[in-house]
Design a protein around this motif. Structure first.
Motif, PDB file in Angstrom:
ATOM      1  N   LEU A  93      -7.907   2.134   0.274  1.00 13.22           N
ATOM      2  CA  LEU A  93      -6.969   1.141   0.494  1.00 13.22           C
ATOM      3  C   LEU A  93      -6.693   0.634   1.908  1.00 13.22           C
ATOM      4  O   LEU A  93      -6.574  -0.415   2.079  1.00 13.22           O
ATOM      5  CB  LEU A  93      -5.607   1.587  -0.214  1.00 13.22           C
ATOM      6  CG  LEU A  93      -5.457   1.671  -1.655  1.00 13.22           C
ATOM      7  CD1 LEU A  93      -3.921   2.258  -2.351  1.00 13.22           C
ATOM      8  CD2 LEU A  93      -5.537   0.323  -2.264  1.00 13.22           C
ATOM      9  N   GLU A  94      -6.842   1.596   2.613  1.00 14.22           N
ATOM     10  CA  GLU A  94      -6.529   1.486   4.218  1.00 14.22           C
ATOM     11  C   GLU A  94      -7.405   0.256   4.577  1.00 14.22           C
ATOM     12  O   GLU A  94      -7.282  -0.422   5.310  1.00 14.22           O
ATOM     13  CB  GLU A  94      -6.807   2.854   4.719  1.00 14.22           C
ATOM     14  CG  GLU A  94      -5.748   2.962   5.785  1.00 14.22           C
ATOM     15  CD  GLU A  94      -5.940   4.154   6.479  1.00 14.22           C
ATOM     16  OE1 GLU A  94      -5.339   5.245   5.987  1.00 14.22           O
ATOM     17  OE2 GLU A  94      -7.007   4.567   7.287  1.00 14.22           O
ATOM     18  N   TYR A 117       0.958   4.448  -2.514  1.00 17.93           N
ATOM     19  CA  TYR A 117       0.974   5.731  -1.967  1.00 17.93           C
ATOM     20  C   TYR A 117       2.155   6.745  -2.755  1.00 17.93           C
ATOM     21  O   TYR A 117       1.890   7.935  -3.193  1.00 17.93           O
ATOM     22  CB  TYR A 117       0.980   5.945  -0.761  1.00 17.93           C
ATOM     23  CG  TYR A 117      -0.475   5.451  -0.012  1.00 17.93           C
ATOM     24  CD1 TYR A 117      -1.456   5.245  -0.602  1.00 17.93           C
ATOM     25  CD2 TYR A 117      -0.470   5.321   1.479  1.00 17.93           C
ATOM     26  CE1 TYR A 117      -2.824   4.916  -0.084  1.00 17.93           C
ATOM     27  CE2 TYR A 117      -1.510   4.797   2.227  1.00 17.93           C
ATOM     28  CZ  TYR A 117      -2.562   4.573   1.174  1.00 17.93           C
ATOM     29  OH  TYR A 117      -3.999   4.145   1.887  1.00 17.93           O
ATOM     30  N   SER A 130      -6.587  -3.234   2.519  1.00 18.67           N
ATOM     31  CA  SER A 130      -5.435  -3.868   2.366  1.00 18.67           C
ATOM     32  C   SER A 130      -4.499  -3.507   3.584  1.00 18.67           C
ATOM     33  O   SER A 130      -4.461  -2.369   3.798  1.00 18.67           O
ATOM     34  CB  SER A 130      -4.507  -3.889   1.087  1.00 18.67           C
ATOM     35  OG  SER A 130      -4.346  -2.513   1.231  1.00 18.67           O
ATOM     36  N   ALA A 131      -3.850  -4.387   4.405  1.00 16.73           N
ATOM     37  CA  ALA A 131      -3.168  -3.910   5.532  1.00 16.73           C
ATOM     38  C   ALA A 131      -1.996  -3.566   5.132  1.00 16.73           C
ATOM     39  O   ALA A 131      -1.342  -2.144   5.190  1.00 16.73           O
ATOM     40  CB  ALA A 131      -3.046  -4.890   6.509  1.00 16.73           C
ATOM     41  N   ARG A 140       0.822  -1.210  -0.105  1.00 20.96           N
ATOM     42  CA  ARG A 140      -0.044   0.185  -0.130  1.00 20.96           C
ATOM     43  C   ARG A 140       0.806   1.144   0.069  1.00 20.96           C
ATOM     44  O   ARG A 140       0.489   2.290  -0.740  1.00 20.96           O
ATOM     45  CB  ARG A 140      -0.925   0.117   1.335  1.00 20.96           C
ATOM     46  CG  ARG A 140      -2.003   0.914   1.285  1.00 20.96           C
ATOM     47  CD  ARG A 140      -2.956   0.426   2.348  1.00 20.96           C
ATOM     48  NE  ARG A 140      -2.678  -0.007   3.622  1.00 20.96           N
ATOM     49  CZ  ARG A 140      -2.691   1.184   4.515  1.00 20.96           C
ATOM     50  NH1 ARG A 140      -2.997   2.258   4.296  1.00 20.96           N
ATOM     51  NH2 ARG A 140      -2.276   0.675   5.962  1.00 20.96           N
TER      52      ARG A 140
END
Lengths: 344, 500
Positions: free
Chosen positions: B367-368, A213, B371-372, A209
């Protein structure tokens, strides 16, 4: 709905096809690769000693320290920032790890010897701290990274100077000595470390993630903020990542060169930036990655190494390197434009 | 109309494709001297693309381009500029850090023989030109300090007075207040009478009919019709634009509209005495669950600043925000998002990642939640696909780069990213600006669905129609202060304009 697309055939809805638009959009990845093939071919023909397994090993070893530093820098440049303090931070971290190691009696440095693992941890803490200062300056105070890291370049050089006071230290903890100058099964550890770090960087950028970002912040910072991302946290993180990668590169570099002294890493600033940019990562952020950096590292490595194999005025080499870098920058900007046209 | 005379600009069989998608297909277009030529069409119909070809922005296209009877090819905007063609683009392109005078003379500052800029002369001439246009500002103020509407007017003025003989205006009125639009039209007519040719693109069909001599309708990259403005009506144009009975789609909001009695939804947001230097003065209001609160006002009334404060991008100088009963000071947009606030800003450039595929644009804000540490691309695409289908985003391909979508569809993507895990409070800035009639209706339906799900929604707009079509309760903002609230009573476009 009254979509203007309602009358177009379904075929229009697919990704645009045709080789030309695809090649244009991939220019940033293709051009560095062609450069690499061209340079390798050129040197292979020009010098019989170039295209050998031994020399490939040389090239890999020569680009390892740059590669380790370039991992972190790739993150920074993907965010459309820059870090000019990488070489200085590498230098001060390498000096610090020696400073905390017992030196031979003839080394005239008032150092503080301690166990190897503590020396390594302290050195890592130092580079992380300097990266954190970069991060705070950039995000909290709002100093542009170009200026902030320019100041940090001086600060880190200043700390280096205070630690060694013009002397040279030679000893580093055994782990660092092994990783920096040892080898296993004929493969230098430093090449393995560089490969592992590059792979790790790639995995983080592609599959996590946080990596997403980084690309999004680099692609459009305002949109990232409007999407509710903590842009400052991401920018701060990449500055710390960059400093820690530089620090690791610095420690291993010191072991690799066999000494720790002032101004030892000066050429690594330009080399690392060049590796990232020559590889095709966009200076405007959001495009590129570790894959590009690896190609860039090979272009630089082949160039530096190859010029030593052919009979060229050694003073001319500096100019040639500069011209190649310029060409890469031109391609970088041009590729950005072509991509934008293809995306329009 | 100018039949019989030969046109100064003539385009034949223009075709232009972007990455395999045809934006223009065999379009003919002619522009005569001393004519205002209106262009209408839905988003993605090809109007802007054709104008960008004329202005040299897109040098590559197929077809004939004839200027003054000679076949020509512009290689850049510079070529077009040299040929006397000026364009005001839809998106503001000014230099906010330069003075008003420098902006007016951008690229053509008067200099003396040594090449030094003649500041006094420049300031005087800029002041004269702007006051001719009814703009009264000190030419030496920094442009960025002026309200957006005024900045847009100055950009228009720059092109109008650049001496260009062909002027293209792409949606020039979207950010202007009614009196400013009047001034613009007067100036355009004056320029036309002096022999200048003007192309005017707008979604406001009344504006097109009022200002232009000839109207051309585009649909799907093709030219559908060209008529004298006097010979057509709004209904006929809309029908030609969307290719079916159009009158029913666009409500004119000239008649009174009854707002519903305020419902008993719980208070999601309470704003008290909010102030921001030069933008907002003691603004207080509440937003309730299951209600759409409209906030209307002219450009520069403080709407944009208000939306930024609600989403944690700006920090107010004073006042309090209470979200779901808890007082909040948002230190970042991330904090606002976690508190259940979502914002769709007014500018597509600011809200989307044009170089990234659609699904990444949709998943970015969630996304938070999905997915971790590691990304889950399959899940991401599935979520995006569902949103794309629900919002009828065209083309329905989540892997396509966002830049390939038309403006209206991009705007839907911006909305889509908040809908998988709906927020408590959704703030929409200009949700239908620049959209065609059909897409507008889609957005209206989406907002109504969300209201039914119990979201508190705030719609901020400078277009009365937008607020009237969406809101259950309306606040009017004027120079940073709430001057009127419409709730449970009759409201119309006139009443809103009067209050603002």
């Amino acid at each position: 709905m009254a979509s203007s697309d309602s009358a177009t055939s379904p075929a229009d809805h697919k990704r645009p096809r045709g080789l030309a638009p695809f090649l244009r959009s991939q220019m940033r990845n293709i051009a560095p690769f062609l450069t690499l093939i061209f340079l390798s071919g050129f040197f292979a023909i020009a010098s019989p000693s170039f295209a050998t397994i031994d020399n490939l090993g040389n090239i890999l070893t020569q680009v390892s320290v740059t590669g380790i530093i370039a991992v972190g820098l790739t993150f920074v440049i993907l965010c459309a920032e820059i870090d000019l303090s990488i070489a200085s931070i590498a230098n001060v971290t390498g000096i610090a790890v020696a400073y905390f190691t017992l030196q031979e009696s003839y080394v005239n440095i008032a150092n503080i010897p301690m166990p190897g693992f503590a020396a390594i941890l302290l050195a890592l803490a130092l580079c992380a701290l300097l990266g954190l200062v970069n991060a705070l300056g950039l995000t909290i105070i709002g100093i542009p990274s170009f200026i902030m890291t320019l100041a940090m370049m001086q600060i880190a050089a200043g700390v280096s100077a205070l630690l060694v006071r013009g002397q040279i230290a030679y000893k580093v903890p055994p782990l660092i000595t092994t990783l920096g100058s040892g080898s296993i099964g004929g493969i230098p550890w430093i090449v393995i470390v560089a490969a592992v770090m590059l792979l790790g960087g790639h995995l983080v950028l592609t599959y996590t993630r946080f990596g997403r970002y980084v690309y999004m912040v680099g692609g459009n910072r305002e949109a990232a903020e409007f999407a509710g991302l903590n842009v400052k946290l991401i920018l701060g993180s990449v500055m710390v990542i960059s400093a820690v990668c530089s620090g690791i590169g610095g420690m291993l570099g010191v072991a690799h060169f066999g000494s720790a002294q002032q101004n030892e890493f000066d050429t690594y600033l330009l080399d690392s930036i060049a590796a990232v940019v020559v590889g095709g990562t966009s200076l405007f952020g959001g495009r590129g990655g570790i894959g590009n950096t690896i190609v860039g590292l090979f272009v630089l490595g082949v160039l530096n190494n190859g010029l030593d194999h052919v009979n060229i005025d050694s003073f001319l080499k500096i100019l040639i390197r500069g011209l190649i870098l310029l060409a890469a920058l031109v391609i970088n900007v041009y590729a950005q434009r072509l991509r934008e046209q293809a995306a329009e | 109309m100018s039949q019989g005379r030969s046109p100064i600009l003539e385009l034949n069989q223009i075709t232009k494709a972007f990455g395999g998608v045809e934006a223009l297909r065999g379009v003919d277009f002619a522009l005569h001297a001393g004519e205002i030529h209106g262009l209408v069409g839905e988003n993605g119909a090809g109007k802007s693309t054709l104008m960008k070809i004329i202005a040299g922005v897109h040098p590559e296209f197929s077809g004939r381009f004839v200027l003054d009877g000679k076949e020509t090819r512009f290689r850049s905007t510079r070529d077009a500029h040299a040929a006397g063609i000026g364009m005001v683009h839809q998106e503001l392109s000014v230099a906010p850090d330069l003075t008003v005078a420098e902006n007016v003379f951008l690229g053509s500052q008067p200099t003396n023989r040594l090449g030094f800029v003649q500041w006094r002369q420049m300031a005087r001439e800029a002041g004269e030109q702007l006051s001719r246009f009814g703009i009264d500002v000190d030419p030496m103020t920094r442009l960025g300090d002026l309200p957006i509407g005024l900045q847009q007017l100055i950009e228009i003025a720059r092109v109008l007075f650049s001496g260009a003989r062909i002027i293209i205006l792409d949606e020039p009125t979207s950010a202007l207040s009614p009196p400013e639009v009047e001034r613009l039209f007067t100036t355009l007519h004056k320029l036309r009478d002096d022999g200048t040719s003007i192309v005017f693109i707008s979604h406001f069909i009344e504006d097109i009919l009022r200002v232009s001599d000839v109207v051309t309708v585009f649909r799907n990259g093709r030219k559908i019709a060209e008529t004298a403005s006097a010979d057509t009506t709004k209904g006929a144009l809309i029908e030609a634009m969307i290719g079916r009975g159009g009158e029913a789609l666009e409500h004119s909001y000239t008649d009174d509209l009854m707002l519903p009695q305020p419902g008993g939804g719980s208070t999601v947001l309470k704003v008290d005495q909010l102030s921001l230097r030069r933008s907002l003065q003691n603004v207080s209001f509440a937003a309730r669950a299951g209600e759409v609160l409209g906030i209307y006002g002219f450009m520069g009334c403080g709407q944009l600043e208000l939306s930024r404060i609600l989403f944690g991008k700006l920090r107010p100088d004073g006042g309090t925000l209470v979200v779901d009963g808890a007082a909040k000071t948002f230190r970042s947009t991330a904090a606002a998002r976690r508190a259940g606030v979502a914002l769709v800003p007014e500018s597509r450039r600011a809200m989307l990642f044009h170089q990234e595929p659609v699904y990444k644009n949709i998943s970015i804000s969630i996304l938070e939640r999905i997915s971790a540490l590691l990304l889950k691309p399959v899940r991401e695409r599935a979520i995006a696909q569902r949103q794309v289908e629900q919002l009828q985003i065209r083309p329905p391909v989540v892997g396509l780069d966002l830049g390939m979508l038309s403006g209206g569809n991009q705007q839907k993507v911006a909305l889509a990213k908040w809908l998988t895990y709906p927020p408590r409070l959704l703030v929409l800035c200009e949700p239908t600006r620049g959209m065609d009639v059909g897409a507008k209706n889609d957005v209206i339906n989406i907002v109504r669905d969300l209201r039914a799900k119990g979201l508190a929604i705030i719609v901020l707009s400078t277009e009365p129609e937008t607020v009237l079509s969406l809101a259950d309760r309306i606040l009017v903002l004027k120079r940073g202060a709430v001057v009127r609230e419409f709730a449970g009573e009759a409201v119309s476009k006139d009443r809103l304009l009067e209050a603002a």
